[in-house]
Scaffold this motif. Structure first.
Motif, PDB file in Angstrom:
ATOM      1  N   LYS A 289       0.818  -1.216   0.000  1.00  0.00           N
ATOM      2  CA  LYS A 289       0.000   0.000   0.000  1.00  0.00           C
ATOM      3  C   LYS A 289       0.855   1.271   0.000  1.00  0.00           C
ATOM      4  O   LYS A 289       0.542   2.237  -0.696  1.00  0.00           O
ATOM      5  CB  LYS A 289      -0.935   0.007   1.213  1.00  0.00           C
ATOM      6  N   LYS A 290       1.935   1.279   0.784  1.00  0.00           N
ATOM      7  CA  LYS A 290       2.769   2.480   0.836  1.00  0.00           C
ATOM      8  C   LYS A 290       3.373   2.782  -0.529  1.00  0.00           C
ATOM      9  O   LYS A 290       3.443   3.942  -0.946  1.00  0.00           O
ATOM     10  CB  LYS A 290       3.875   2.308   1.885  1.00  0.00           C
ATOM     11  N   LEU A 291       3.802   1.738  -1.219  1.00  0.00           N
ATOM     12  CA  LEU A 291       4.362   1.929  -2.551  1.00  0.00           C
ATOM     13  C   LEU A 291       3.308   2.486  -3.499  1.00  0.00           C
ATOM     14  O   LEU A 291       3.566   3.440  -4.250  1.00  0.00           O
ATOM     15  CB  LEU A 291       4.909   0.607  -3.091  1.00  0.00           C
ATOM     16  N   ILE A 292       2.114   1.899  -3.485  1.00  0.00           N
ATOM     17  CA  ILE A 292       1.050   2.337  -4.390  1.00  0.00           C
ATOM     18  C   ILE A 292       0.631   3.773  -4.086  1.00  0.00           C
ATOM     19  O   ILE A 292       0.471   4.592  -4.989  1.00  0.00           O
ATOM     20  CB  ILE A 292      -0.146   1.377  -4.317  1.00  0.00           C
ATOM     21  N   ASP A 293       0.474   4.084  -2.801  1.00  0.00           N
ATOM     22  CA  ASP A 293       0.117   5.456  -2.422  1.00  0.00           C
ATOM     23  C   ASP A 293       1.182   6.446  -2.886  1.00  0.00           C
ATOM     24  O   ASP A 293       0.863   7.537  -3.386  1.00  0.00           O
ATOM     25  CB  ASP A 293      -0.061   5.558  -0.905  1.00  0.00           C
ATOM     26  N   SER A 294       2.449   6.066  -2.718  1.00  0.00           N
ATOM     27  CA  SER A 294       3.546   6.940  -3.123  1.00  0.00           C
ATOM     28  C   SER A 294       3.539   7.158  -4.633  1.00  0.00           C
ATOM     29  O   SER A 294       3.693   8.289  -5.120  1.00  0.00           O
ATOM     30  CB  SER A 294       4.882   6.331  -2.691  1.00  0.00           C
ATOM     31  N   LEU A 295       3.332   6.080  -5.388  1.00  0.00           N
ATOM     32  CA  LEU A 295       3.279   6.194  -6.848  1.00  0.00           C
ATOM     33  C   LEU A 295       2.118   7.088  -7.287  1.00  0.00           C
ATOM     34  O   LEU A 295       2.275   7.944  -8.159  1.00  0.00           O
ATOM     35  CB  LEU A 295       3.132   4.813  -7.477  1.00  0.00           C
ATOM     36  N   CYS A 296       0.958   6.874  -6.692  1.00  0.00           N
ATOM     37  CA  CYS A 296      -0.207   7.693  -7.044  1.00  0.00           C
ATOM     38  C   CYS A 296       0.052   9.173  -6.764  1.00  0.00           C
ATOM     39  O   CYS A 296      -0.262  10.042  -7.595  1.00  0.00           O
ATOM     40  CB  CYS A 296      -1.436   7.212  -6.278  1.00  0.00           C
ATOM     41  N   ASN A 297       0.628   9.458  -5.615  1.00  0.00           N
ATOM     42  CA  ASN A 297       0.904  10.856  -5.256  1.00  0.00           C
ATOM     43  C   ASN A 297       1.870  11.497  -6.242  1.00  0.00           C
ATOM     44  O   ASN A 297       1.669  12.629  -6.688  1.00  0.00           O
ATOM     45  CB  ASN A 297       1.474  10.936  -3.840  1.00  0.00           C
ATOM     46  N   ARG A 298       2.911  10.769  -6.600  1.00  0.00           N
ATOM     47  CA  ARG A 298       3.916  11.328  -7.503  1.00  0.00           C
ATOM     48  C   ARG A 298       3.354  11.494  -8.928  1.00  0.00           C
ATOM     49  O   ARG A 298       3.639  12.485  -9.603  1.00  0.00           O
ATOM     50  CB  ARG A 298       5.155  10.431  -7.527  1.00  0.00           C
ATOM     51  N   ILE A 299       2.560  10.536  -9.373  1.00  0.00           N
ATOM     52  CA  ILE A 299       1.942  10.657 -10.694  1.00  0.00           C
ATOM     53  C   ILE A 299       1.042  11.895 -10.742  1.00  0.00           C
ATOM     54  O   ILE A 299       1.067  12.673 -11.695  1.00  0.00           O
ATOM     55  CB  ILE A 299       1.147   9.383 -11.031  1.00  0.00           C
ATOM     56  N   ASP A 300       0.250  12.088  -9.692  1.00  0.00           N
ATOM     57  CA  ASP A 300      -0.639  13.259  -9.638  1.00  0.00           C
ATOM     58  C   ASP A 300       0.168  14.558  -9.599  1.00  0.00           C
ATOM     59  O   ASP A 300      -0.196  15.548 -10.246  1.00  0.00           O
ATOM     60  CB  ASP A 300      -1.559  13.173  -8.426  1.00  0.00           C
ATOM     61  N   GLU A 301       1.267  14.556  -8.829  1.00  0.00           N
ATOM     62  CA  GLU A 301       2.103  15.753  -8.727  1.00  0.00           C
ATOM     63  C   GLU A 301       2.738  16.121 -10.063  1.00  0.00           C
ATOM     64  O   GLU A 301       3.022  17.288 -10.324  1.00  0.00           O
ATOM     65  CB  GLU A 301       3.205  15.533  -7.678  1.00  0.00           C
ATOM     66  N   ARG A 302       2.936  15.126 -10.904  1.00  0.00           N
ATOM     67  CA  ARG A 302       3.581  15.362 -12.204  1.00  0.00           C
ATOM     68  C   ARG A 302       2.552  15.571 -13.321  1.00  0.00           C
ATOM     69  O   ARG A 302       2.835  15.343 -14.480  1.00  0.00           O
ATOM     70  CB  ARG A 302       4.521  14.198 -12.517  1.00  0.00           C
ATOM     71  N   GLN A 303       1.372  16.013 -12.936  1.00  0.00           N
ATOM     72  CA  GLN A 303       0.308  16.362 -13.875  1.00  0.00           C
ATOM     73  C   GLN A 303      -0.276  15.158 -14.607  1.00  0.00           C
ATOM     74  O   GLN A 303      -0.941  15.307 -15.632  1.00  0.00           O
ATOM     75  CB  GLN A 303       0.795  17.403 -14.905  1.00  0.00           C
ATOM     76  N   GLY A 304      -0.022  13.955 -14.074  1.00  0.00           N
ATOM     77  CA  GLY A 304      -0.733  12.778 -14.549  1.00  0.00           C
ATOM     78  C   GLY A 304      -1.962  12.577 -13.686  1.00  0.00           C
ATOM     79  O   GLY A 304      -2.392  13.488 -12.964  1.00  0.00           O
ATOM     80  N   SER A 305      -2.553  11.394 -13.753  1.00  0.00           N
ATOM     81  CA  SER A 305      -3.662  11.089 -12.849  1.00  0.00           C
ATOM     82  C   SER A 305      -3.590   9.624 -12.466  1.00  0.00           C
ATOM     83  O   SER A 305      -3.008   8.799 -13.181  1.00  0.00           O
ATOM     84  CB  SER A 305      -5.019  11.417 -13.478  1.00  0.00           C
ATOM     85  N   SER A 306      -4.169   9.294 -11.312  1.00  0.00           N
ATOM     86  CA  SER A 306      -4.100   7.927 -10.803  1.00  0.00           C
ATOM     87  C   SER A 306      -5.368   7.597 -10.027  1.00  0.00           C
ATOM     88  O   SER A 306      -6.102   8.486  -9.600  1.00  0.00           O
ATOM     89  CB  SER A 306      -2.876   7.757  -9.893  1.00  0.00           C
ATOM     90  N   TRP A 307      -5.601   6.310  -9.855  1.00  0.00           N
ATOM     91  CA  TRP A 307      -6.735   5.842  -9.057  1.00  0.00           C
ATOM     92  C   TRP A 307      -6.388   4.473  -8.482  1.00  0.00           C
ATOM     93  O   TRP A 307      -5.868   3.609  -9.202  1.00  0.00           O
ATOM     94  CB  TRP A 307      -7.987   5.747  -9.924  1.00  0.00           C
ATOM     95  N   ALA A 308      -6.646   4.282  -7.218  1.00  0.00           N
ATOM     96  CA  ALA A 308      -6.434   2.982  -6.576  1.00  0.00           C
ATOM     97  C   ALA A 308      -7.553   2.754  -5.583  1.00  0.00           C
ATOM     98  O   ALA A 308      -7.960   3.682  -4.876  1.00  0.00           O
ATOM     99  CB  ALA A 308      -5.076   2.945  -5.870  1.00  0.00           C
ATOM    100  N   CYS A 309      -8.074   1.527  -5.539  1.00  0.00           N
ATOM    101  CA  CYS A 309      -9.138   1.213  -4.591  1.00  0.00           C
ATOM    102  C   CYS A 309      -9.236  -0.300  -4.408  1.00  0.00           C
ATOM    103  O   CYS A 309      -8.610  -1.071  -5.140  1.00  0.00           O
ATOM    104  CB  CYS A 309     -10.474   1.793  -5.051  1.00  0.00           C
ATOM    105  N   TYR A 310     -10.026  -0.710  -3.425  1.00  0.00           N
ATOM    106  CA  TYR A 310     -10.147  -2.128  -3.097  1.00  0.00           C
ATOM    107  C   TYR A 310     -10.687  -2.951  -4.267  1.00  0.00           C
ATOM    108  O   TYR A 310     -10.204  -4.052  -4.534  1.00  0.00           O
ATOM    109  CB  TYR A 310     -11.065  -2.313  -1.880  1.00  0.00           C
ATOM    110  N   ILE A 311     -11.710  -2.453  -4.939  1.00  0.00           N
ATOM    111  CA  ILE A 311     -12.337  -3.245  -6.003  1.00  0.00           C
ATOM    112  C   ILE A 311     -11.354  -3.493  -7.138  1.00  0.00           C
ATOM    113  O   ILE A 311     -11.261  -4.608  -7.671  1.00  0.00           O
ATOM    114  CB  ILE A 311     -13.620  -2.558  -6.516  1.00  0.00           C
ATOM    115  N   LEU A 312     -10.594  -2.481  -7.516  1.00  0.00           N
ATOM    116  CA  LEU A 312      -9.569  -2.674  -8.539  1.00  0.00           C
ATOM    117  C   LEU A 312      -8.588  -3.758  -8.135  1.00  0.00           C
ATOM    118  O   LEU A 312      -8.250  -4.647  -8.919  1.00  0.00           O
ATOM    119  CB  LEU A 312      -8.810  -1.363  -8.769  1.00  0.00           C
TER     120      LEU A 312
END
Length: 232
Positions: free
Chosen positions: A125-148
């Motif tokens: 989870k920490k890795l995924i959260d970190s990746l999502c945050n960095r992708i968003d910060e770099r003007q990309g977008s991300s989504w992560a959730c239990y169902i996925l």
């Protein structure tokens, strides 16, 4: 809807959403009712002790509320709202989330049991959260959730500067050891009609920036239909 639904309120919140969904989308109402029946005999204290169960239910309630609110709008206004969403969020609410509640979920009974038994460990989870945050910060977008994660073999949805969404599965296993996992991954994606996906085997000792850069690069450049495997 409150930002943090309490355990004592979760069943009533599900009932409210079910009542509204029944008039709009029976598939959503049915799936929500399945979740309500799953927890109806659990006391608030029991639910509070099941962190992953509560986190999932809160996610589900928020997703159902967003989706129902969108359906309540006139088509032009709805489209305007959807267009304002980031690509990964848009893909979730307009495609994968409604597909999940309208189709049988072959993995649902298994992961509900694991969540309730406390056998689910989000070790990445920490890795995924970190990746999502960095992708968003770099003007990309991300989504992560239990169902996925639990139903769709996807750790996160990522999109880069070209706004093309890519479903990403991460593993630290070597290619030799992860053959079975890759086979199951592709079968799951095909079941959910996910057409663009990336399976990443990576060395956790490497700088995470390398992984982040590669995800953004692949999201921009992979073809519209692919099940691609890479090693980092």
């Amino acid at each position: 809807m409150p930002d943090k639904i309490q355990a004592k309120d979760i069943e009533q919140e599900l009932k409210r959403l079910i009542a509204e969904a029944t008039q709009i989308e029976p598939g959503l109402a049915s799936r929500l009712d399945e979740m309500r029946r799953w927890i109806k005999d659990k006391k608030p204290g029991q639910l509070m002790s099941k962190r992953h169960v509560m986190d999932f239910l809160i996610e589900l309630c928020v997703d159902a509320r967003v989706w129902l609110d969108l359906q309540s709008l006139e088509s032009e206004t709805r489209q305007t709202c959807v267009d304002q969403m980031a690509p990964a969020e848009q893909y979730w609410y307009t495609d994968l989330f409604p597909r999940w509640f309208n189709e049988p979920d072959p993995k649902l009974s298994i992961w509900k049991q694991k969540l309730m038994a406390g056998e689910f460990d989000q070790e990445d989870k920490k890795l995924i959260d970190s990746l999502c945050n960095r992708i968003d910060e770099r003007q990309g977008s991300s989504w992560a959730c239990y169902i996925l994660d639990l139903s769709m073999a996807t750790d996160l949805i990522a999109s880069g500067t070209l706004k093309q969404t890519l479903c990403v599965q991460l593993t630290t296993l070597s290619d030799r050891l992860s053959v079975d996992k890759k086979v199951r991954w592709e079968l799951t994606l095909r079941y959910w009609k996910i057409q663009r996906a990336l399976f990443v085997s990576f060395n956790p000792k490497r700088d995470r920036t390398v992984l982040e850069n590669r995800l953004l690069q692949e999201s921009d450049h992979l073809p519209a239909s692919c099940y691609t495997e890479i090693e980092i």
